[in-house]
Design a protein around this motif. Structure first.
Motif, short mmCIF file in Angstrom:
data_model
loop_
_atom_site.label_atom_id
_atom_site.label_comp_id
_atom_site.label_asym_id
_atom_site.label_seq_id
_atom_site.Cartn_x
_atom_site.Cartn_y
_atom_site.Cartn_z
N UNK A 55 0.85 -1.19 0.00
CA UNK A 55 0.00 0.00 0.00
C UNK A 55 0.89 1.25 0.00
N UNK A 56 0.44 2.28 -0.73
CA UNK A 56 1.24 3.49 -0.88
C UNK A 56 0.37 4.73 -0.82
N UNK A 57 1.05 5.87 -0.61
CA UNK A 57 0.45 7.19 -0.79
C UNK A 57 1.39 7.98 -1.69
N UNK A 58 0.80 8.72 -2.62
CA UNK A 58 1.61 9.47 -3.60
C UNK A 58 1.03 10.87 -3.75
N UNK A 59 1.86 11.87 -3.54
CA UNK A 59 1.38 13.24 -3.67
C UNK A 59 2.52 14.24 -3.50
N UNK A 60 2.19 15.49 -3.45
CA UNK A 60 0.86 16.08 -3.54
C UNK A 60 0.69 16.67 -4.92
N UNK A 61 -0.56 16.69 -5.44
CA UNK A 61 -0.80 17.14 -6.80
C UNK A 61 -1.88 18.23 -6.84
N UNK A 62 -1.68 19.16 -7.77
CA UNK A 62 -2.69 20.19 -8.04
C UNK A 62 -2.66 20.51 -9.54
N UNK A 63 -3.72 21.12 -10.02
CA UNK A 63 -3.77 21.64 -11.39
C UNK A 63 -3.46 20.62 -12.46
N UNK A 64 -2.62 21.02 -13.41
CA UNK A 64 -2.29 20.19 -14.57
C UNK A 64 -1.55 18.92 -14.17
N UNK A 65 -0.70 19.01 -13.16
CA UNK A 65 0.03 17.83 -12.69
C UNK A 65 -0.93 16.77 -12.15
N UNK A 66 -1.98 17.21 -11.49
CA UNK A 66 -2.98 16.29 -10.96
C UNK A 66 -3.68 15.55 -12.09
N UNK A 67 -4.07 16.27 -13.13
CA UNK A 67 -4.75 15.65 -14.27
C UNK A 67 -3.83 14.66 -14.98
N UNK A 68 -2.58 15.02 -15.14
CA UNK A 68 -1.62 14.16 -15.82
C UNK A 68 -1.38 12.87 -15.04
N UNK A 69 -1.21 12.99 -13.73
CA UNK A 69 -0.97 11.82 -12.90
C UNK A 69 -2.19 10.90 -12.87
N UNK A 70 -3.38 11.48 -12.78
CA UNK A 70 -4.61 10.68 -12.74
C UNK A 70 -4.79 9.90 -14.03
N UNK A 71 -4.51 10.53 -15.17
CA UNK A 71 -4.65 9.85 -16.46
C UNK A 71 -3.67 8.68 -16.57
N UNK A 72 -2.45 8.86 -16.08
CA UNK A 72 -1.45 7.80 -16.14
C UNK A 72 -1.82 6.64 -15.21
N UNK A 73 -2.35 6.96 -14.05
CA UNK A 73 -2.72 5.91 -13.08
C UNK A 73 -3.87 5.05 -13.58
N UNK A 74 -4.78 5.64 -14.32
CA UNK A 74 -5.92 4.88 -14.84
C UNK A 74 -5.50 3.75 -15.76
N UNK A 75 -4.28 3.83 -16.30
CA UNK A 75 -3.79 2.81 -17.23
C UNK A 75 -3.08 1.65 -16.52
N UNK A 76 -2.66 1.86 -15.27
CA UNK A 76 -1.86 0.82 -14.62
C UNK A 76 -2.45 0.31 -13.30
N UNK A 77 -3.41 1.05 -12.73
CA UNK A 77 -3.97 0.65 -11.43
C UNK A 77 -5.49 0.52 -11.53
N UNK A 78 -6.06 -0.63 -11.15
CA UNK A 78 -7.52 -0.79 -11.18
C UNK A 78 -8.20 0.21 -10.24
N UNK A 79 -9.41 0.60 -10.60
CA UNK A 79 -10.13 1.60 -9.82
C UNK A 79 -10.41 1.19 -8.39
N UNK A 80 -10.57 -0.13 -8.13
CA UNK A 80 -10.88 -0.57 -6.77
C UNK A 80 -9.66 -0.54 -5.85
N UNK A 81 -8.49 -0.28 -6.41
CA UNK A 81 -7.27 -0.20 -5.60
C UNK A 81 -6.75 1.23 -5.49
#
Length: 234
Positions: free
Chosen positions: A84-110
């Protein structure tokens, strides 16, 4: 009587003589006594053909004790490697970029996220005093101890009449400054975080396997200002 006695004796003598002569040997009707070896006797017992009553079947669960389930070795190994991990902190454009990348490698339930106040630094201060008279008295004490760099918060609110002694980018720098003040006899100084009005987002990962954890570590390198840290799984 004597005649009868002598007659019986004569009969016995004749019978004994005949037996000694072997006249009955080889006769088919003659009884033959064979030696019996007790150690070579095999006793065979045949069970009587009596039907045996069959009772009602007994449930296995009533006989076997119920124990805790034991995971097979391969499954146990997979469970043991989940992280288990925590990764941050994100705001603005960096937040959108990180979220888009995570959707490709991590299932939503995790994957989940939480918002936190954005810390932009640390400040050293003296807690708000009750009135202007107390403020003036405290400032005189500070000057007497060689502290001349300060600022009185006059804006109405919870921090009114607080005395700010310095602003710092890191916690370590603020803590070091407080230790210097204590050497001068100023023991009422405290350290606090300075937060901006905007919120930041921290991504929370629950139960990632080895493969997903490795991909996350690679992705983190694309966001140099972010921090990826391992946390306890719930």
């Amino acid at each position: 009587m004597k005649k009868i006695l002598w007659a019986l004796i004569a009969v016995n003598v004749i019978f004994f003589a005949v037996m000694k002569s072997g006249i009955f040997e080889g006769h088919p009707d003659a009884p033959v006594l064979a030696a019996i070896n007790a150690d070579k006797i095999t006793l065979t017992i045949t069970a009587p053909s009596v039907p045996v009553a069959v009772s009602e079947p007994v449930a296995i669960s009533a006989v076997l004790a119920v124990s805790e389930p034991v995971l097979p070795a391969p499954v146990a190994a997979i469970v043991a490697t989940r992280s288990c991990f925590e990764w941050g902190e994100f705001t603005g454009a960096e937040l959108d970029k990180a979220a888009a990348a995570l959707n490709k490698i991590v299932p939503g339930d995790k994957l989940s996220q939480r918002e936190v106040d954005r810390v932009i630094g640390f400040w050293v201060y003296i807690a708000p005093l009750k009135d202007n008279g107390a403020v003036i008295q405290k400032l005189a004490q500070l000057k007497a101890r060689g502290v001349t760099d300060f600022f009185v918060v006059q804006e109405a609110g919870e921090w009114q009449n607080a005395i700010s002694l310095g602003l710092f980018k890191t916690r370590e720098a603020a803590q070091s400054f407080i230790e210097g003040l204590r050497k001068k006899g100023v023991n009422s100084a405290k350290m606090g975080e300075r937060s901006s009005k905007s919120k930041t987002v921290i991504f929370v990962f629950d139960g990632l396997d080895v493969k997903m954890s490795a991909k996350l570590a690679v992705l983190q390198k694309e966001f140099a200002a972010s921090e990826l840290k391992s946390v306890s799984c719930h």
